[in-house]
Design an enzyme around this catalytic site. Structure first.
Site, PDB file in Angstrom:
ATOM      1  N   CYS A 103     -41.617  22.292  52.585  1.00 15.95           N
ATOM      2  CA  CYS A 103     -41.817  23.477  53.428  1.00 15.95           C
ATOM      3  C   CYS A 103     -41.741  24.757  52.591  1.00 15.95           C
ATOM      4  CB  CYS A 103     -40.805  23.474  54.575  1.00 15.95           C
ATOM      5  SG  CYS A 103     -41.122  24.707  55.846  1.00 15.95           S
ATOM      6  N   HIS A 116     -42.656  17.933  57.047  1.00 19.97           N
ATOM      7  CA  HIS A 116     -41.254  17.542  57.034  1.00 19.97           C
ATOM      8  C   HIS A 116     -41.115  16.027  57.062  1.00 19.97           C
ATOM      9  CE1 HIS A 116     -39.032  21.407  57.532  1.00 19.97           C
ATOM     10  NE2 HIS A 116     -40.240  21.807  57.876  1.00 19.97           N
ATOM     11  N   GLU A 142     -38.589  14.253  56.626  1.00 20.96           N
ATOM     12  CA  GLU A 142     -37.332  13.809  57.249  1.00 20.96           C
ATOM     13  C   GLU A 142     -37.433  13.739  58.769  1.00 20.96           C
ATOM     14  OE1 GLU A 142     -37.243  18.068  58.091  1.00 20.96           O
ATOM     15  OE2 GLU A 142     -37.907  16.893  56.375  1.00 20.96           O
TER      16      GLU A 142
END
Length: 399
Positions: free
Chosen positions: A282, A366, A368
């Site tokens: 990011c 992202h 995760e």
């Protein structure tokens, strides 16, 4: 026969005022007061608590396109803010329907109570489809969200505040969300029936620079076999390398990468030159791009949601990923030696890069999740494999 009760009109106790003078009335929720920010929309249908505690949303007011927000309540485990001294980055949220009573075995409190505790102003009863269409057509406006139980507002003052706010371009918001000191992390990803277990035998040491870290990134690194040391955003490269890490992680975060990059990019360049494996996500991806000679740009509506298709050119696979960014690396500015590894299939914008000849890579999305699909978890294994290679160990299968 008793007379019917007279009709009582519920007062509209909240307003959303945009910088073009648009005034939207609704019912106030959460904290009272006013907050100014950039109005964006998020298309995820789950994980509203993770979204509202993602530090990358600092300076923004989130419009949820999914109409029913709050159904599963809130709980301490789903908070993504890693810096507990910061209540929340998000300035406010906009909902279609009123919040219902929570219906989930993990719920610890009503979302309205949770919003109050975190100081987040909310408004419900808004036509979020119309507002989303307006953002898609005209871009993300600046706005003021206000909640007053009396239902009385100085609309002219709110219009002036919305119009006067400078917006996110050129704004460094990382100081609002970064940690004030270094700390260690060993908590792994949540497992059904077990919760969060600890990594008691880490194989590698990673220093994570906190530009607005999400907890689940730290958990993914721990689950991949890493002991993690988190350091503030202003940490010097020399101090990072003095900790003798096997790899360095550049975290997500809010605001304009060019603004934060004024002090972060020179340090990132030194970390790249060190030869250590470097992985960015990011904001970390954007500032790594700047450090490698690319430029960044403000997006029209940004990418915010958990249903974005991205193609990984290194595997030729298409993944569905979580996104949360209003700036992007300009793919046309990537210099020689910097390879584009991922691209958005929604608009063709850059979503990943790698430096030829060095263990350095990053992604815009992202991996995760939290919330969102787990298609990109393999990227943490890819990062670990770079550290394994430097130690002369065989690579693990990416998964």
């Amino acid at each position: 026969m008793t007379a019917p009760e007279p009709w009582t009109e519920v007062p509209l106790t909240a307003r959303l005022v945009l910088d073009d003078g648009t005034v939207i009335a609704g019912r106030g929720l959460g904290a009272t007061g006013t907050a100014v920010g950039e109005v964006c929309f998020n298309t995820a249908i789950t994980g509203y608590q993770e979204i509202l505690t993602d530090p990358s949303y600092a300076g923004q007011i989130i419009t949820f396109t999914f109409p029913h927000i709050g159904n599963v309540g809130a709980n301490p485990e789903d908070t993504e803010t890693s810096n507990l001294a910061s209540r929340s980055g998000v300035r406010g949220c906009i909902l279609r329907a009123d919040i219902t009573q929570p219906s989930n075995y993990r719920a610890a409190e009503h979302l309205d109570q949770w919003l109050k505790a975190r100081g987040i102003i909310a408004i419900s009863g808004v036509d979020t489809r119309a507002l989303t269409a307006r953002i898609r057509e005209k871009g993300m406006p600046n706005g003021v969200i206000a909640h007053d139980p009396s239902g009385k507002f100085d609309i002219d003052a709110l219009k002036a505040e919305a119009k006067a706010w400078h917006g996110l371009l050129g704004l460094d918001l990382v100081p609002e969300v970064t940690s004030g000191q270094s700390y260690s992390w060993d908590e792994q990803r949540w497992v059904w029936g077990k919760g969060f277990e600890r990594n008691e035998n880490p194989e590698f040491h990673v220093v994570a620079i906190d530009y607005g870290l999400k907890r689940n990134i730290l958990r993914c690194l721990a689950s991949a076999g890493c002991k993690v040391t988190v350091v503030p955003a202003t940490e010097k490269a020399e101090d990072v390398l003095a900790r003798n890490p096997d790899g360095v992680f550049l975290s997500n975060g809010p605001g304009d990468p060019a603004a934060t990059g004024e002090y972060a990019v020179p340090e990132i360049k030194k970390l790249v030159d060190s030869g250590k494996p470097v992985f960015g996500i990011c904001l970390g991806h954007q500032m790594l791009g700047l450090a490698l000679g690319a430029t960044t740009k403000k997006m029209h509506q940004g990418h915010h949601g958990a249903n974005h298709p991205v193609k990984d050119f290194t595997t030729n696979k298409v993944e569905i990923v979580s996104m949360n960014h209003g700036f992007a690396v300009d793919r046309e500015s990537l210099p020689s030696g910097v390879v584009e590894t991922h691209v958005s299939l929604f608009d063709g914008s850059n979503c990943g890069l790698a430096l030829e000849g060095k263990p350095v890579f990053s992604v815009q999305h992202h991996p995760e999740a939290s919330p969102g699909p787990q298609d990109s978890h393999y990227l943490f294994t890819r990062f670990v494999n770079m550290m394994r290679k430097q130690k002369g160990l065989s690579a693990s299968r990416e998964h």
